[in-house]
Design a protein around this motif. Structure first.
Motif, mmCIF file in Angstrom:
data_model
loop_
_atom_site.group_PDB
_atom_site.id
_atom_site.type_symbol
_atom_site.label_atom_id
_atom_site.label_comp_id
_atom_site.label_asym_id
_atom_site.label_seq_id
_atom_site.Cartn_x
_atom_site.Cartn_y
_atom_site.Cartn_z
ATOM 1 N N MET A 1 5.935 2.575 -4.860
ATOM 2 C CA MET A 1 6.410 2.834 -3.513
ATOM 3 C C MET A 1 5.259 2.878 -2.516
ATOM 4 O O MET A 1 5.390 2.377 -1.407
ATOM 5 N N VAL A 2 4.135 3.478 -2.941
ATOM 6 C CA VAL A 2 2.985 3.586 -2.034
ATOM 7 C C VAL A 2 2.410 2.209 -1.697
ATOM 8 O O VAL A 2 2.141 1.932 -0.524
ATOM 9 N N PRO A 3 2.236 1.298 -2.689
ATOM 10 C CA PRO A 3 1.750 -0.039 -2.308
ATOM 11 C C PRO A 3 2.687 -0.751 -1.342
ATOM 12 O O PRO A 3 2.241 -1.462 -0.442
ATOM 13 N N LEU A 4 3.971 -0.554 -1.505
ATOM 14 C CA LEU A 4 4.939 -1.172 -0.597
ATOM 15 C C LEU A 4 4.780 -0.620 0.814
ATOM 16 O O LEU A 4 4.830 -1.370 1.795
ATOM 17 N N LEU A 5 4.546 0.661 0.928
ATOM 18 C CA LEU A 5 4.347 1.273 2.244
ATOM 19 C C LEU A 5 3.045 0.806 2.896
ATOM 20 O O LEU A 5 2.921 0.815 4.118
ATOM 21 N N LEU A 6 2.085 0.388 2.095
ATOM 22 C CA LEU A 6 0.828 -0.123 2.643
ATOM 23 C C LEU A 6 0.941 -1.596 3.036
ATOM 24 O O LEU A 6 0.330 -2.039 4.008
ATOM 25 N N VAL A 7 1.710 -2.356 2.292
ATOM 26 C CA VAL A 7 1.805 -3.798 2.531
ATOM 27 C C VAL A 7 2.750 -4.134 3.677
ATOM 28 O O VAL A 7 2.474 -5.032 4.473
ATOM 29 N N VAL A 8 3.855 -3.425 3.782
ATOM 30 C CA VAL A 8 4.870 -3.747 4.789
ATOM 31 C C VAL A 8 4.317 -3.673 6.213
ATOM 32 O O VAL A 8 4.549 -4.594 7.003
ATOM 33 N N PRO A 9 3.550 -2.664 6.616
ATOM 34 C CA PRO A 9 3.007 -2.674 7.982
ATOM 35 C C PRO A 9 1.936 -3.752 8.190
ATOM 36 O O PRO A 9 1.746 -4.220 9.309
ATOM 37 N N LEU A 10 1.260 -4.158 7.134
ATOM 38 C CA LEU A 10 0.208 -5.172 7.275
ATOM 39 C C LEU A 10 0.763 -6.592 7.367
ATOM 40 O O LEU A 10 0.098 -7.475 7.898
ATOM 41 N N ALA A 11 1.957 -6.836 6.871
ATOM 42 C CA ALA A 11 2.514 -8.189 6.868
ATOM 43 C C ALA A 11 2.640 -8.782 8.271
ATOM 44 O O ALA A 11 2.197 -9.915 8.494
ATOM 45 N N PRO A 12 3.203 -8.083 9.257
ATOM 46 C CA PRO A 12 3.269 -8.684 10.602
ATOM 47 C C PRO A 12 1.895 -8.906 11.220
ATOM 48 O O PRO A 12 1.676 -9.893 11.922
ATOM 49 N N VAL A 13 0.958 -8.008 10.930
ATOM 50 C CA VAL A 13 -0.390 -8.163 11.482
ATOM 51 C C VAL A 13 -1.057 -9.400 10.903
ATOM 52 O O VAL A 13 -1.656 -10.212 11.627
#
Length: 56
Positions: A1-13
């Motif tokens: 869950m933590v990796p998903l929370l880190l990757v999701v905000p970075l995807a649009p950037v």
């Protein structure tokens, strides 16, 4: 869950950065083509001189 929370905000950037890089690459290519065309067309004058590049 933590990796998903880190990757999701970075995807649009990262997507936005890639999009900007692609636009800048196309602009740079267009400027290069225009510069080369200007260099070729202005390199010699009718009298055989070098135009504005060489004044002797």
């Amino acid at each position: 869950m933590v990796p998903l929370l880190l990757v999701v905000p970075l995807a649009p950037v990262l997507f936005g950065a890639g999009f900007v890089v692609e636009i800048l690459r196309r602009v740079a290519l267009a400027v290069l083509v225009l510069w080369l065309l200007g260099f070729v067309t202005l390199s010699t004058s009718v009298s055989g001189g070098r135009g504005r590049w060489k004044r002797s």
